[in-house]
Design an enzyme around this catalytic site. Sequence first.
Site, mmCIF file in Angstrom:
data_model
loop_
_atom_site.group_PDB
_atom_site.id
_atom_site.type_symbol
_atom_site.label_atom_id
_atom_site.label_comp_id
_atom_site.label_asym_id
_atom_site.label_seq_id
_atom_site.Cartn_x
_atom_site.Cartn_y
_atom_site.Cartn_z
ATOM 1 N N HIS B 9 0.817 -1.214 0.082
ATOM 2 C CA HIS B 9 -0.129 -0.051 0.070
ATOM 3 C C HIS B 9 0.866 1.245 -0.108
ATOM 4 C CE1 HIS B 9 -2.335 3.222 1.654
ATOM 5 N NE2 HIS B 9 -3.355 2.694 0.856
ATOM 6 N N GLY B 73 -8.824 -6.379 -0.469
ATOM 7 C CA GLY B 73 -9.601 -5.304 -0.685
ATOM 8 C C GLY B 73 -9.533 -4.674 -2.018
ATOM 9 N N HIS B 75 -7.814 -2.207 -2.871
ATOM 10 C CA HIS B 75 -6.409 -2.123 -3.680
ATOM 11 C C HIS B 75 -5.836 -3.318 -4.357
ATOM 12 C CE1 HIS B 75 -6.362 1.709 -1.595
ATOM 13 N NE2 HIS B 75 -6.246 1.441 -0.574
#
Lengths: 118, 118
Positions: B9, B73, B75
């Site tokens: 991330h 998720g 991302h």
Amino acid sequence: MKGVLLFGHGSRDPAWRQPIEAVAARIAARPGAPVVRCAYLELCEPDFDSACAELVGLGVTELRVLPMFLGMGRHAREDLPALVHALQERCPQLSIAVLPPVGEHPSALDLFADIAAL
Amino acid sequence: MKGVLLFGHGSRDPAWRQPIEAVAARIAARPGAPVVRCAYLELCEPDFDSACAELVGLGVTELRVLPMFLGMGRHAREDLPALVHALQERCPQLSIAVLPPVGEHPSALDLFADIAAL
């Protein structure tokens, strides 16, 4: 009574929570398992305070908090300690241990390297 | 030539990246290791495109992308595939394999349960 709280960031996406809930299920399935709950910093329920209140209500006196983060960013280093501090003030008799984030364990680093090389 | 991209991330906090960089170092230290780079979706450098351009420039023809996320998720499910799709269009000869997020591997779930029980 021992309790474990798996504490993750949270997501609006239920699929994101599946691995964390799967870890909780694995813990709960073991013989002599502690009571285990999941909690999230934001974007989904339950939050830290609610999950801890439930664990204490069930009789937990020794709580281990496992941060379900890959690394020690602001959430694990600032947000979580603030929540733990407030919990300790509310429950002075509760023994609370906060583990390092799961992603920082040497075994996890080795495993992730293995996965990349598979 | 084989290459591995560890895609996380990202965080403004350099400490957050340490585990991901530690996984890269573990991969690179193994005999016959692929070329390995880290890349981040946001908040820190390098980004996906830059890291992939570097790997391709080094001669990588087979790229494995390991999403350094606990769960699938938005991302991992939307942002990363869009980046991979654009990369494939830029580099049609490049073989690209995207692995499941590290946190979804059964071995990781078992390990996290072990860590909680230690």
